[in-house]
Enzyme design. Structure first.
Site, mmCIF file in Angstrom:
data_model
loop_
_atom_site.group_PDB
_atom_site.id
_atom_site.type_symbol
_atom_site.label_atom_id
_atom_site.label_comp_id
_atom_site.label_asym_id
_atom_site.label_seq_id
_atom_site.Cartn_x
_atom_site.Cartn_y
_atom_site.Cartn_z
ATOM 1 N N ASP A 55 24.040 38.675 6.186
ATOM 2 C CA ASP A 55 23.334 37.508 5.674
ATOM 3 C C ASP A 55 22.255 37.910 4.674
ATOM 4 O O ASP A 55 21.193 38.398 5.051
ATOM 5 C CB ASP A 55 22.708 36.758 6.856
ATOM 6 C CG ASP A 55 21.942 35.508 6.442
ATOM 7 O OD1 ASP A 55 22.068 35.091 5.277
ATOM 8 O OD2 ASP A 55 21.213 34.956 7.288
ATOM 9 N N ASP B 42 23.254 33.778 -1.301
ATOM 10 C CA ASP B 42 23.157 33.820 0.161
ATOM 11 C C ASP B 42 24.526 33.973 0.797
ATOM 12 O O ASP B 42 25.299 33.014 0.878
ATOM 13 C CB ASP B 42 22.462 32.552 0.671
ATOM 14 C CG ASP B 42 22.250 32.562 2.183
ATOM 15 O OD1 ASP B 42 22.572 33.584 2.818
ATOM 16 O OD2 ASP B 42 21.774 31.555 2.718
#
Length: 412
Positions: free
Chosen positions: A114, A298
């Site tokens: 992440d 992201d």
């Protein structure tokens, strides 16, 4: 300490963080890490929308909250009456995960890589049994190299005011053969229900900047920041795929993975994210509009969350599309033609194919689909999640004084 094959040595000091230890760091070259498929994954647009809003501290709109509550109720009814809950979309699950080895002997957990967070946190034997739903658990007592960090705690609060929190251990963490021996492993003693629901996701490996690490009273460094000096280049790259497993590579830029040139843009890391300016946008072969807006790259977000004006302009070109407040975003007939979306990075242009944007059915009969492009309202910046990242080869580069992102086209 970082090991690769038989090589090992002391690393250079990493001042200012709890994991710092005076060391001399060897060069270990490069590594490639492949994702694995989450076999239980069922794509669900409203669920991914909710996940993104919660991650960035935005309360769910009433209609979207009702939709997810109904989904939860349906899942529970099916589980009780017919035992087929696994065939229904979970609210927050992850399509692809990456295996990571923790401890001595190694315990393998499948983590979500992440770039929108900076914590390596996992389900563990410290996690209450009621919060564990099939996830693999890190057991510090089974690791001879585990050491609890006295007084260290962590807590992450989400937009629905749920939270995950716990304690901290230092232990060996091995990603693709590269090992850091005093990596902070944040063991959950409390887990938000959104993570309990996803049975195959054992935790998160954050790849944003260490400045936003949640450990207190002293922050910890991310795994990448700890090993960056040992790599041939302080870079990592993302080559995600549409409906396929992708790869993360650390320490090199593989020229075979992209076409043309890489277009670089400076990153503003002041908020801890890989934040940059998008240079403009266009729809399919239509007019490209130079209109700068700020976004982050992201890997932990599925959708592309863009400014209202951009989203509205795009869906004006999608036949039958509408903003559905109950679903939390734009939907359209599943069989409609969905045009490509173009966004600019520097002088380069990246194209997200329309088939990527036709994300998933928003109803149980598969006639209405949820769009992969949605509004970033309330977040404070735009987000280029996997919908966009799968359309490009992306370089996350900290080798210079100012970090930068590189975007290149590739064969899709």
């Amino acid at each position: 300490m970082v090991y690769h094959a038989k090589a090992f040595a002391l690393m250079a000091s990493l001042a200012g963080f709890a994991s710092a230890t005076p060391m001399v760091q060897p060069k270990i070259g490069t590594i490639t890490v492949s994702q694995v498929a989450n076999t239980n994954f069922r794509p669900h647009g409203p669920a991914q929308m909710a996940k993104t809003l919660a991650k960035y501290g935005v309360s769910l709109p009433d209609g979207l909250a009702r939709t997810l509550a109904n989904l939860d109720a349906l899942r529970l009814i099916n589980a009780r009456d017919s035992g087929i809950a696994e065939a229904r979309p979970e609210q927050y699950d992850i399509e692809y995960l990456t295996p990571v080895k923790i401890g001595t002997p190694p315990q393998t957990l499948n983590l979500d890589f992440d770039s929108g967070s900076s914590d390596l946190w996992v389900f563990s034997t410290d996690t209450p049994r009621k919060s564990v739903n099939g996830q693999a658990q890190y057991d510090p007592k089974r690791s001879s190299t585990s050491k609890k960090v006295d007084g260290a705690v962590w807590k992450i609060t989400y937009g629905d005011q749920s939270s995950s929190s716990g304690v901290v251990y230092h232990d060996v963490v091995n990603v693709g053969g590269v090992t850091f021996d005093k990596q902070a492993v944040e063991a959950a003693t409390k887990v938000s229900a959104q993570f309990t629901r996803d049975t195959n996701n054992d935790g998160i490996l954050g790849l944003a900047f260490s400045d936003i690490n949640a450990v207190q009273p002293k922050q910890e460094r991310t795994w990448f920041d700890n090993v960056a000096e040992s790599l041939d280049q302080a870079v990592w790259t993302v080559d995600l795929k549409y409906h396929q497993t992708g790869t993360y590579e650390f320490g090199k830029i593989d020229k075979s993975k992209y076409t043309g040139k890489i277009s670089y843009t400076d990153v503003d890391s002041s908020q801890g994210f890989w934040m940059f300016d998008v240079a403009g946008y266009g729809v399919s072969n239509g007019t490209y509009k130079t209109s700068t807006f700020t976004a982050i790259a992201d890997t932990g977000t599925t959708l592309a969350m863009l400014p209202d004006s951009v989203v509205e302009a795009y869906y004006k070109t999608v036949p039958g599309s509408k903003l559905d407040l109950e679903q939390g975003g734009y939907v359209f007939p599943c069989r409609t033609h969905v045009p490509d979306f173009v966004f600019g990075v520097g002088k380069a242009k990246m194209t997200i194919p329309g088939r990527f944007i036709n994300y998933a059915p928003a109803d149980l009969i598969g006639t209405t689909c949820f769009g992969g492009i949605q509004s970033d309202e309330g977040i404070g910046f735009s987000i280029l999640g996997d919908i966009a990242l799968k359309a490009a080869f992306v370089v996350f580069d900290t080798s210079l004084d100012t970090p930068r992102l590189g975007w290149a086209n590739k064969k899709l």
